[in-house]
Design a protein around this motif. Sequence first.
Motif, PDB file in Angstrom:
ATOM      1  N   GLY A 174       0.638  -1.236   0.343  1.00 53.83           N
ATOM      2  CA  GLY A 174      -0.081   0.328   0.346  1.00 53.83           C
ATOM      3  C   GLY A 174       1.058   1.279   0.081  1.00 53.83           C
ATOM      4  N   ALA A 175       2.706   1.147   0.539  1.00 51.48           N
ATOM      5  CA  ALA A 175       2.922   2.120   1.130  1.00 51.48           C
ATOM      6  C   ALA A 175       3.338   2.541  -0.555  1.00 51.48           C
ATOM      7  N   LEU A 178       0.756   4.668  -3.064  1.00 49.98           N
ATOM      8  CA  LEU A 178       0.931   5.726  -2.073  1.00 49.98           C
ATOM      9  C   LEU A 178       2.496   6.449  -3.221  1.00 49.98           C
ATOM     10  N   GLU A 190       6.481   7.582   5.512  1.00 49.58           N
ATOM     11  CA  GLU A 190       4.895   7.545   5.659  1.00 49.58           C
ATOM     12  C   GLU A 190       4.486   6.844   6.482  1.00 49.58           C
ATOM     13  N   SER A 191       4.315   5.906   6.160  1.00 48.59           N
ATOM     14  CA  SER A 191       3.615   4.190   6.097  1.00 48.59           C
ATOM     15  C   SER A 191       4.150   3.433   6.730  1.00 48.59           C
ATOM     16  N   HIS A 194       5.100   4.300  10.287  1.00 53.07           N
ATOM     17  CA  HIS A 194       2.964   4.228  10.944  1.00 53.07           C
ATOM     18  C   HIS A 194       2.952   2.631  11.071  1.00 53.07           C
ATOM     19  N   TYR A 198       2.963   0.733  15.087  1.00 55.87           N
ATOM     20  CA  TYR A 198       1.956  -0.343  14.954  1.00 55.87           C
ATOM     21  C   TYR A 198       2.887  -1.634  15.718  1.00 55.87           C
ATOM     22  N   LEU A 201       3.586  -0.703  20.056  1.00 58.21           N
ATOM     23  CA  LEU A 201       2.113  -0.869  20.535  1.00 58.21           C
ATOM     24  C   LEU A 201       2.311  -1.928  20.596  1.00 58.21           C
TER      25      LEU A 201
ATOM     26  N   PHE B 136      -5.866  11.049  -2.186  1.00 55.03           N
ATOM     27  CA  PHE B 136      -5.841  11.594  -0.825  1.00 55.03           C
ATOM     28  C   PHE B 136      -6.984  12.549  -0.592  1.00 55.03           C
ATOM     29  N   TRP B 159       3.604  12.976  14.428  1.00 51.27           N
ATOM     30  CA  TRP B 159       2.880  12.365  13.849  1.00 51.27           C
ATOM     31  C   TRP B 159       1.494  13.511  13.390  1.00 51.27           C
ATOM     32  N   GLY B 163      -1.276  12.946   8.331  1.00 59.72           N
ATOM     33  CA  GLY B 163      -0.400  11.451   7.856  1.00 59.72           C
ATOM     34  C   GLY B 163      -0.896  10.384   8.066  1.00 59.72           C
ATOM     35  N   LEU B 164      -1.775  10.733   8.967  1.00 58.62           N
ATOM     36  CA  LEU B 164      -2.426   9.465   9.815  1.00 58.62           C
ATOM     37  C   LEU B 164      -3.512   8.426   8.124  1.00 58.62           C
ATOM     38  N   ARG B 166      -3.523   9.385   5.226  1.00 59.68           N
ATOM     39  CA  ARG B 166      -2.938   8.823   4.755  1.00 59.68           C
ATOM     40  C   ARG B 166      -2.432   7.464   4.608  1.00 59.68           C
ATOM     41  N   HIS B 167      -1.847   7.274   5.502  1.00 62.61           N
ATOM     42  CA  HIS B 167      -1.729   5.781   6.135  1.00 62.61           C
ATOM     43  C   HIS B 167      -3.368   4.919   5.955  1.00 62.61           C
ATOM     44  N   GLN B 169      -5.472   5.140   3.715  1.00 64.39           N
ATOM     45  CA  GLN B 169      -5.607   4.717   2.641  1.00 64.39           C
ATOM     46  C   GLN B 169      -4.271   3.964   2.470  1.00 64.39           C
ATOM     47  N   GLY B 170      -2.980   3.536   2.484  1.00 66.11           N
ATOM     48  CA  GLY B 170      -2.319   2.544   2.213  1.00 66.11           C
ATOM     49  C   GLY B 170      -3.126   1.548   2.357  1.00 66.11           C
ATOM     50  N   VAL B 171      -3.360   1.163   4.031  1.00 67.34           N
ATOM     51  CA  VAL B 171      -3.659   0.264   3.889  1.00 67.34           C
ATOM     52  C   VAL B 171      -4.206  -0.470   3.480  1.00 67.34           C
ATOM     53  N   LEU B 195      -5.481  -2.688  11.016  1.00 64.94           N
ATOM     54  CA  LEU B 195      -5.583  -1.251  10.487  1.00 64.94           C
ATOM     55  C   LEU B 195      -6.743  -0.986  12.060  1.00 64.94           C
ATOM     56  N   TYR B 198      -4.227  -1.182  15.641  1.00 65.12           N
ATOM     57  CA  TYR B 198      -3.451   0.188  15.201  1.00 65.12           C
ATOM     58  C   TYR B 198      -4.079   1.048  15.757  1.00 65.12           C
ATOM     59  N   LEU B 201      -5.116   1.349  19.357  1.00 69.94           N
ATOM     60  CA  LEU B 201      -3.730   1.242  20.362  1.00 69.94           C
ATOM     61  C   LEU B 201      -3.622   3.253  20.346  1.00 69.94           C
TER      62      LEU B 201
END
Lengths: 211, 211
Positions: A174-175, A178, A190-191, A194, A198, A201, B136, B159, B163-164, B166-167, B169-171, B195, B198, B201
């Motif tokens: 996915g990264a 993007l 950036e991804s 994250h 994760y 955590l 985006f 962060w 950015g989160l 976007r992440h 969407q990436g996932v 996801l 995450y 958490l």
Amino acid sequence: MPRPTKIAPERGDARARLLEAATDLIRIHGFSATTVDDICRRAQTTKGAFFHHFATKDAIGVAAADNWQRTTTAFFEAASYHDPADPLDRVLGYVEFRRSIIAGAIPEFTCLVGTMVGEVHHDRPEIRDACAASIFGHAATLEADIAAAMTARGVDGGWSAAGLARHIQGVIQGAFVLAKAADDPDMARESLDHLDRYLVLLLRPAAGSAA
Amino acid sequence: MPRPTKIAPERGDARARLLEAATDLIRIHGFSATTVDDICRRAQTTKGAFFHHFATKDAIGVAAADNWQRTTTAFFEAASYHDPADPLDRVLGYVEFRRSIIAGAIPEFTCLVGTMVGEVHHDRPEIRDACAASIFGHAATLEADIAAAMTARGVDGGWSAAGLARHIQGVIQGAFVLAKAADDPDMARESLDHLDRYLVLLLRPAAGSAA
DNA sequence: ATCTATACCGACCAGATGGTATGCGCGCAA
DNA sequence: TTGCGCGCATACCATCTGGTCGGTATAGAT
């Protein structure tokens, strides 16, 4: 994913050159938009050589995916993220390593099999399966470390080491999407940041338990 | 992403039918492997109609991405995950909603613009940018809720809400790649479960602080 | 020296591909 | 009612596409 420098054609080399050319071109243009003639030109061979080594265009797609699996397996086996004694450090080291190899132009760090499978999954099951073998085979190399980190932390949230390993690969793929969309490698980094958060955590033993 | 049932061709409809046909075919076969003739056949029109409405094949790619953004925006705006009072519940509701619409055959739930951009990012910048705007732009719809949840929890890990978003969407895009590779929607669901974990958490206020 | 298998070449082909040129009917303003 | 623009259809085209085929060059076995 470093590539050897171009060498002058030598007899017996054509198959390897075709494979490398196909890999490069598919990463840039995708599978369908890459023509057999393009591959031959870049490999400095002819169509005769191509169809001597590969029965069809699809066949070089399968072979390129298989070859990708072999080369990336060797590449990751040689990396130093396996060194730490703590399994969680090895997992986090993997993500850090993946992050560190995001450099240069986009086709230079994106994933051949991820690119291909997004395109051909429906029409070319043989290529799709070869891509799946590469992706999930690579995911499997993380399982043992994840499982060990889970045991160390004593987590049981109804998910498996294998599933988390697959998810990690998904986040990486996915990264890349993007980064392609934004035309910017930072989107991918950036991804991965994250993803690192994760895993910390999820798997880092509670603070204070080790001090 | 529900689609209206097929209607008999009617004058003035061709452009919309072509767009829908292109969207369907690109999701199944990818952009390069989808031919203008294929699109015309599925739209029950002719090449004359096609090139009357779109100057080139690339142009329908751009138009399809733009159309995708419009329709998905309306689709997500109408969903009920916006209802909860707690911003974190809205974010988690979004992920749950994305998970719930993973159903049926793979081309029916995967993302048009994610599929396209992976293929054409290098060769067709206009399509790439239209895809980026969709991805985006959609990510941006999550920003406010994420920012509110961050404030509620008082987090600051270096962060950003953007950015989160976007992440996330990436996932989701990565989850689609996994589903395509494994030919199994469960791969995507599994990734969305991670996801969700995450986000909990990261953004859920510490246990006990609310009881 | 000859035989054989493999590696490779390059001309050729049928069909597909994106795109064009032209025409035709319908709705509408004058 | 005529004229005109728009939406769409049909026929056509140059080029490209994956794939074929006969042939040549080279290395090793006999």
